[in-house]
Motif scaffolding. Sequence first.
Motif, short mmCIF file in Angstrom:
data_model
loop_
_atom_site.label_atom_id
_atom_site.label_comp_id
_atom_site.label_asym_id
_atom_site.label_seq_id
_atom_site.Cartn_x
_atom_site.Cartn_y
_atom_site.Cartn_z
N ARG A 491 71.33 16.26 -0.50
CA ARG A 491 70.93 15.81 -1.76
C ARG A 491 72.15 16.68 -2.60
O ARG A 491 72.43 16.19 -3.51
CB ARG A 491 70.04 16.75 -2.16
CG ARG A 491 68.62 16.04 -1.73
CD ARG A 491 67.32 16.55 -2.08
NE ARG A 491 66.60 15.94 -1.68
CZ ARG A 491 65.09 16.35 -1.81
NH1 ARG A 491 65.34 17.81 -2.43
NH2 ARG A 491 63.95 15.42 -1.40
N ALA A 492 72.63 18.21 -2.74
CA ALA A 492 74.41 18.13 -2.46
C ALA A 492 75.49 17.01 -2.94
O ALA A 492 76.51 17.72 -3.97
CB ALA A 492 74.74 19.58 -1.62
N THR A 493 75.63 16.48 -1.61
CA THR A 493 76.25 15.45 -2.79
C THR A 493 75.68 14.75 -3.75
O THR A 493 76.83 14.43 -3.95
CB THR A 493 76.82 15.11 -1.16
OG1 THR A 493 76.94 15.42 0.27
CG2 THR A 493 77.83 13.44 -0.70
N HIS A 494 74.25 14.44 -3.20
CA HIS A 494 74.19 13.33 -5.01
C HIS A 494 74.67 13.68 -5.94
O HIS A 494 75.20 13.52 -6.95
CB HIS A 494 73.05 13.40 -5.05
CG HIS A 494 72.66 12.14 -3.60
ND1 HIS A 494 73.37 10.77 -3.61
CD2 HIS A 494 72.14 12.32 -2.13
CE1 HIS A 494 72.82 9.87 -2.79
NE2 HIS A 494 71.86 10.82 -1.81
N GLY A 495 74.10 15.69 -5.53
CA GLY A 495 74.53 16.44 -7.15
C GLY A 495 75.75 16.46 -7.62
O GLY A 495 76.04 17.03 -8.51
N MET A 496 76.46 16.46 -6.59
CA MET A 496 77.98 16.96 -7.14
C MET A 496 78.95 15.68 -7.60
O MET A 496 79.19 15.51 -8.66
CB MET A 496 79.20 16.91 -5.63
CG MET A 496 79.87 16.87 -6.29
SD MET A 496 81.59 17.10 -4.82
CE MET A 496 81.30 15.26 -4.18
N THR A 497 78.25 14.53 -7.33
CA THR A 497 78.65 13.54 -8.02
C THR A 497 77.63 13.09 -8.93
O THR A 497 78.25 12.98 -9.82
CB THR A 497 77.98 11.88 -7.38
OG1 THR A 497 78.43 11.98 -5.63
CG2 THR A 497 78.35 10.90 -7.97
N MET A 498 76.68 13.60 -9.20
CA MET A 498 75.98 13.73 -10.64
C MET A 498 76.56 14.80 -11.86
O MET A 498 76.73 14.22 -12.99
CB MET A 498 74.18 13.84 -10.56
CG MET A 498 73.66 13.86 -11.57
SD MET A 498 73.01 12.08 -12.46
CE MET A 498 72.34 11.41 -11.32
N ALA A 499 76.81 15.86 -11.18
CA ALA A 499 77.30 16.50 -11.68
C ALA A 499 79.24 16.13 -12.40
O ALA A 499 79.22 16.77 -14.12
CB ALA A 499 78.26 17.80 -11.64
N HIS A 500 79.98 15.62 -11.96
CA HIS A 500 81.28 15.18 -11.85
C HIS A 500 81.31 14.09 -12.48
O HIS A 500 81.84 14.30 -14.30
CB HIS A 500 81.72 14.88 -11.04
CG HIS A 500 82.26 16.62 -9.48
ND1 HIS A 500 83.10 16.39 -9.17
CD2 HIS A 500 82.09 17.08 -10.21
CE1 HIS A 500 83.46 17.40 -8.69
NE2 HIS A 500 82.79 18.40 -9.24
#
Length: 666
Positions: A491-500
């Motif tokens: 989920r941290a990967t999805h979170g990074m994508t969403m934030a960027h």
Amino acid sequence: MTPEFGHFALALALALALVQSVLPILGAARGNLKWMRSARALSVAQLLFVGLAFAALMRAFVVSDFTVLNVAENSHSLKPMLYKVAATWGSHEGSLLLWVLILTAFGAAVSFFGSNIPEPLKARTLSVQAWISVGFLSFMLLTSNPFERLFPPPIDGNDLNPLLQDVGLAMHPPLLYLGYVGFSIVFSFAVAALLEGRIDTAWARWVRPWTLAAWMSLTAGIALGSWWAYYELGWGGWWFWDPVENVSFMPWLLGTALLHSAIVTEKRDAFKSWTILLAILTFSLSLLGTFVVRSGLLTSVHAFAVDPERGLYILMLLALSIGGSLALFAWRAPMMEAGGLFKPVSREAGLLVNNLILAAATGTVLFGTLYPLFLEAVTGDKISVGPPFFNASFIPMMLPLVFVMGLGPYLSWKRADLAGVFQRLRFVAILSVLGVLAIWYMTMGGPVLAYLSILLAIWLFLATLREWALRIRLFDVPFKEALRRARNLPRATHGMTMAHAGLAVAMFGFVGSSAWKSEQVVFVGPGSNIFIAGFDVTFEGVQRLSGPNYFADRGTLVVRRDGEIVTMLYPERRTFPVAQSSTTESAIRSTLAGDLYASIAQPASEDAEESGAWTLRILYEPLVNFIWIGSFMLVLGGGLSLSDRRLRVGAPRRRTIDATTSVPAE
């Protein structure tokens, strides 16, 4: 008796904080497990008593107990219930009590959810947190008692500042304080690690969730405050480089750097000293903001102008906390092992550039905010540092950061192949250029910096999506397989994508609403027509309305395009008789393409009812809603990362301490 009960609860909380600030840390130094574990009970008890005090103050506002000075000065019997509750933190004393409540809540949360944290580190962390509590509880009890009595009480109160009587601003301070104070626990972890003499990958894993939670809250608080300023103040803008805006923005900038630096410490055992320093400086800027706002140094729409005695007390707390922690850092940091090595072209190097730019940007904002204060103190000259300075210095500094953000996720740890990275990004670069050329063709006008910013926003958005697509092998494998791979991504990967991607989306709003905004400020009477951005707006007049604790002059605007009625807008000018002040309620037609924004100001003549003349401000703000969409994506990305199982489970057990990775404890 309820106010006296609340005051007594604060005194008990201070006594508990004093014990918590000493006993657990002594237990850690002497290896006494019972003393170390006392931190849990003490932190929970401290939260209980501060919570009781906060509930007592809220009850006083709800029942309109005007024998309490704080209630009499900031409430009124006719005020809607929502704003009676919100008035609990709408004053200097109440907001300070909310600050302490959140401070103790974070300490109790660490005691409950930090079961995987070693007892010595947890004890030291909670003791340092208690030191902060002692400072603010003593400040409140000695200089800012929220339960001070008033006799004889007035029949009705003075009312809350009308600008604060808004749903958006009712939620703005709690979210902002969750961010401000959330960094206190990261600060406590950093000081505890310095006292213990050990910073490693496990420490970074324990710190990351708390950093992320604070960063999310601060992001949401700043975005909500910006949205409130946009629709409530009637200026037609979302950010004004107001000093109080700046003092919340600076911890966010350094907190963003801290978030990325902690990742390097966790993944590569590097940036240890830098991560500790960022943790100290981020919370120090939160304390600096508290001092600047509450000392009366600044005049702002939402600053508290208070007496110098309070400012001096906070200045002493500031000097002790920042000076003491930096002195400890100067003593301990040289003894820390440097950590993993990396090449100039690597993910570590990209994150280092990220950190350096964010730190330089923070320094720029700090200089622009404090320089006028220092100049006035030294020479007596008064100057104003406003948007022209910040736009000319801050924005060009941040554009390289956006480029690096698009590039960084493609870089591998330790050493990266830059040629291979650019090979994967060549189509992203081409599409970005084509996109900005299309925008230039449609607008045919605007600053060069605006087109460069749009180019980088498109670059960041497409590069982020491209990196996510490569992870799940979209278009390279069957769609069902790509979905399976997406579900299995952390989920941290999805979170990074969403934030960027969220930052890129917000940039569209920043640039569009600044570079291509249309504005007219005109005197109008019934039947006046205004043409703006393809809209034909007719002003039909003003009517008087009554509210619960105000009366309003509501204007009526008919908006047409190509002869067809598009919408009706009803901007208001509200007058609060008790508070003897007025506010603007803007009327906004919102679409993804842009907002048509209208507000009315004081009448253009003294006898407005007879002449019917008003000052009308009308604007067209292209793409402005992308700011709020992007901000939501930033918060959502943080939430996805925070929900990652690896952060919930926590760090693995530490390895045995050896002479090469530690320094003597205190």
